[in-house]
Design a protein around this motif. Sequence first.
Motif, PDB file in Angstrom:
ATOM      1  N   THR A 142      47.607  45.852  51.811  1.00  0.00           N
ATOM      2  CA  THR A 142      46.216  45.393  51.891  1.00  0.00           C
ATOM      3  C   THR A 142      46.197  44.175  52.805  1.00  0.00           C
ATOM      4  OG1 THR A 142      46.328  43.752  50.128  1.00  0.00           O
ATOM      5  CG2 THR A 142      45.873  46.024  49.446  1.00  0.00           C
TER       6      THR A 142
ATOM      7  N   SER B 250      35.541  44.994  46.137  1.00  0.00           N
ATOM      8  CA  SER B 250      34.956  45.480  47.388  1.00  0.00           C
ATOM      9  C   SER B 250      35.970  46.044  48.374  1.00  0.00           C
ATOM     10  CB  SER B 250      34.173  44.350  48.057  1.00  0.00           C
ATOM     11  OG  SER B 250      35.025  43.249  48.316  1.00  0.00           O
TER      12      SER B 250
ATOM     13  N   ASN C  73      40.668  41.552  39.007  1.00  0.00           N
ATOM     14  CA  ASN C  73      41.535  41.882  40.147  1.00  0.00           C
ATOM     15  C   ASN C  73      41.483  40.809  41.231  1.00  0.00           C
ATOM     16  OD1 ASN C  73      42.652  43.976  42.323  1.00  0.00           O
ATOM     17  ND2 ASN C  73      40.701  43.221  43.092  1.00  0.00           N
TER      18      ASN C  73
ATOM     19  N   SER D 158      32.643  36.849  49.303  1.00  0.00           N
ATOM     20  CA  SER D 158      31.946  36.396  50.512  1.00  0.00           C
ATOM     21  C   SER D 158      31.520  37.496  51.478  1.00  0.00           C
ATOM     22  CB  SER D 158      32.829  35.382  51.255  1.00  0.00           C
ATOM     23  OG  SER D 158      34.151  35.867  51.342  1.00  0.00           O
TER      24      SER D 158
HETATM   25  N1  LIG Z   1      48.555  43.304  48.006  1.00  0.00           N
HETATM   26  C1  LIG Z   1      49.687  43.047  47.361  1.00  0.00           C
HETATM   27  O1  LIG Z   1      50.790  43.156  47.902  1.00  0.00           O
HETATM   28  C2  LIG Z   1      49.655  42.636  45.911  1.00  0.00           C
HETATM   29  C3  LIG Z   1      50.867  42.531  45.229  1.00  0.00           C
HETATM   30  C4  LIG Z   1      50.879  42.162  43.893  1.00  0.00           C
HETATM   31  C5  LIG Z   1      49.675  41.908  43.245  1.00  0.00           C
HETATM   32  N2  LIG Z   1      48.497  42.019  43.921  1.00  0.00           N
HETATM   33  C6  LIG Z   1      47.269  41.685  43.200  1.00  0.00           C
HETATM   34  O2  LIG Z   1      46.310  42.714  43.337  1.00  0.00           O
HETATM   35  C7  LIG Z   1      45.004  42.145  43.337  1.00  0.00           C
HETATM   36  C8  LIG Z   1      44.224  42.588  44.537  1.00  0.00           C
HETATM   37  O3  LIG Z   1      44.907  42.193  45.708  1.00  0.00           O
HETATM   38  P1  LIG Z   1      44.520  42.798  47.149  1.00  0.00           P
HETATM   39  O4  LIG Z   1      45.772  42.819  47.924  1.00  0.00           O
HETATM   40  O5  LIG Z   1      43.731  44.054  47.016  1.00  0.00           O
HETATM   41  O6  LIG Z   1      43.572  41.638  47.732  1.00  0.00           O
HETATM   42  P2  LIG Z   1      42.592  41.679  48.968  1.00  0.00           P
HETATM   43  O7  LIG Z   1      42.783  42.896  49.803  1.00  0.00           O
HETATM   44  O8  LIG Z   1      42.741  40.345  49.619  1.00  0.00           O
HETATM   45  O9  LIG Z   1      41.127  41.774  48.287  1.00  0.00           O
HETATM   46  C9  LIG Z   1      40.614  40.717  47.615  1.00  0.00           C
HETATM   47  C10 LIG Z   1      39.301  41.079  46.923  1.00  0.00           C
HETATM   48  O10 LIG Z   1      39.008  40.013  46.018  1.00  0.00           O
HETATM   49  C11 LIG Z   1      37.771  39.390  46.398  1.00  0.00           C
HETATM   50  N3  LIG Z   1      37.919  37.966  46.140  1.00  0.00           N
HETATM   51  C12 LIG Z   1      38.785  37.108  46.714  1.00  0.00           C
HETATM   52  N4  LIG Z   1      38.618  35.877  46.187  1.00  0.00           N
HETATM   53  C13 LIG Z   1      37.636  35.986  45.271  1.00  0.00           C
HETATM   54  C14 LIG Z   1      36.984  35.064  44.412  1.00  0.00           C
HETATM   55  N5  LIG Z   1      37.329  33.781  44.392  1.00  0.00           N
HETATM   56  N6  LIG Z   1      35.995  35.522  43.609  1.00  0.00           N
HETATM   57  C15 LIG Z   1      35.614  36.822  43.632  1.00  0.00           C
HETATM   58  N7  LIG Z   1      36.185  37.738  44.424  1.00  0.00           N
HETATM   59  C16 LIG Z   1      37.182  37.317  45.239  1.00  0.00           C
HETATM   60  C17 LIG Z   1      37.543  39.754  47.845  1.00  0.00           C
HETATM   61  O11 LIG Z   1      36.149  39.687  48.145  1.00  0.00           O
HETATM   62  P3  LIG Z   1      35.634  39.099  49.587  1.00  0.00           P
HETATM   63  O12 LIG Z   1      36.133  40.062  50.621  1.00  0.00           O
HETATM   64  O13 LIG Z   1      34.150  39.056  49.485  1.00  0.00           O
HETATM   65  O14 LIG Z   1      36.262  37.736  49.726  1.00  0.00           O
HETATM   66  C18 LIG Z   1      38.112  41.187  47.866  1.00  0.00           C
HETATM   67  O15 LIG Z   1      37.175  42.082  47.304  1.00  0.00           O
HETATM   68  C19 LIG Z   1      45.202  40.624  43.239  1.00  0.00           C
HETATM   69  O16 LIG Z   1      45.095  40.228  41.901  1.00  0.00           O
HETATM   70  C20 LIG Z   1      46.605  40.442  43.757  1.00  0.00           C
HETATM   71  O17 LIG Z   1      47.230  39.264  43.277  1.00  0.00           O
HETATM   72  C21 LIG Z   1      48.460  42.367  45.243  1.00  0.00           C
END
Ligand SMILES: NC(=O)c1ccc[n+]([C@@H]2O[C@H](COP(=O)([O-])OP(=O)(O)OC[C@H]3O[C@@H](n4cnc5c(N)ncnc54)[C@H](OP(=O)(O)O)[C@@H]3O)[C@@H](O)[C@H]2O)c1
Length: 268
Positions: free
Chosen positions: A189, A14, A90, A38
């Motif tokens: 993010t 999302s 993801n 959520s």
């Molecule tokens: N951002 C970084 O710097 C970074 C670096 C390395 C790796 N990553 C990886 O990239 C991926 C995405 O990260 P992001 O930064 O885009 O995260 P983000 O902006 O926090 O987005 C999280 C997403 O996951 C959903 N989510 C969270 N907990 C969940 C659960 N228990 N069940 C189902 N959905 C859930 C959220 O939905 P709701 O809004 O409804 O909660 C939202 O859609 C992750 O695997 C992260 O570890 C990110």
Amino acid sequence: MKHAGKIALVTGGSRGIGKAISMRLAQDGADIILNYKSDSKTAEESAAEIRALGRRAWVFQADMKDDKAIRAMCKQITDDIGQLDILVHNAAFGTMGSILRMGLFSWRAAMDINVTALLLLSQRLAPLLEKSGGHIIGLSSIGADMTFSEYACIGVSKAAMESLVRYLAYELAAKGIHCNGVSAGPVETRAIDWFKWPDAVHRYATTKSPWSRIGQPSDLSGVVSFLCTEDADWITGQIIRADGGISMGEDFNDWLTEEQKAESAARS
Ligand SMILES: NC(=O)c1ccc[n+]([C@@H]2O[C@H](COP(=O)([O-])OP(=O)(O)OC[C@H]3O[C@@H](n4cnc5c(N)ncnc54)[C@H](OP(=O)(O)O)[C@@H]3O)[C@@H](O)[C@H]2O)c1
């Protein structure tokens, strides 16, 4: 369009990187099953953006920590949609902090959401993915094999997920399913706010990357889309780093004095 006629499930699709992946796969022709935990408003808004591209979008609320919810989502996908070509895990969880003070709740939640959910999704959706000769992608982090202060909870769980990716790739090749990971460095993010000092993460990323900037969600989405194409057929069981070169190595210049830096700059 390289994914025309395909259907992709993106957990945590999302917002953030998951949304960028959903949008990119949709731009490349796929219909999207968008999972969230959520925030239904944001999920519906993202689904509307996908539909505006002329693609179908389904929205499924399911906490990746909850086995029953994962089971129900997989059953609905199987019974009501009946097709799956791409599974992107993801969604992630982790708390920041010292290993010695790590609470068992956080540790287990990270393992459940970052690792076990990929196992359960793969087990339950393998029959559909086998029919389509599909792809499984896990989103990982350079913290899986590099150490960052207070990052152990996420880093260790991502390392376990990367290992699971390889085992899935090995076993599921017999079913015609590819499985790979994409490992990100810092990406702009909301997840960056988990860090105690988000500004330091920005400085780290822009200093360490020879491209002098922090990653953006779109830096990851194209890699995921490519890995799900026929051009990537010979890639399986791999963790592809997309971190703007951050993890290549140390820059000796970081240890120069200000005078030496000035001299070095004058020479280049
Ligand atoms: N951002 C970084 O710097 C970074 C670096 C390395 C790796 N990553 C990886 O990239 C991926 C995405 O990260 P992001 O930064 O885009 O995260 P983000 O902006 O926090 O987005 C999280 C997403 O996951 C959903 N989510 C969270 N907990 C969940 C659960 N228990 N069940 C189902 N959905 C859930 C959220 O939905 P709701 O809004 O409804 O909660 C939202 O859609 C992750 O695997 C992260 O570890 C990110």
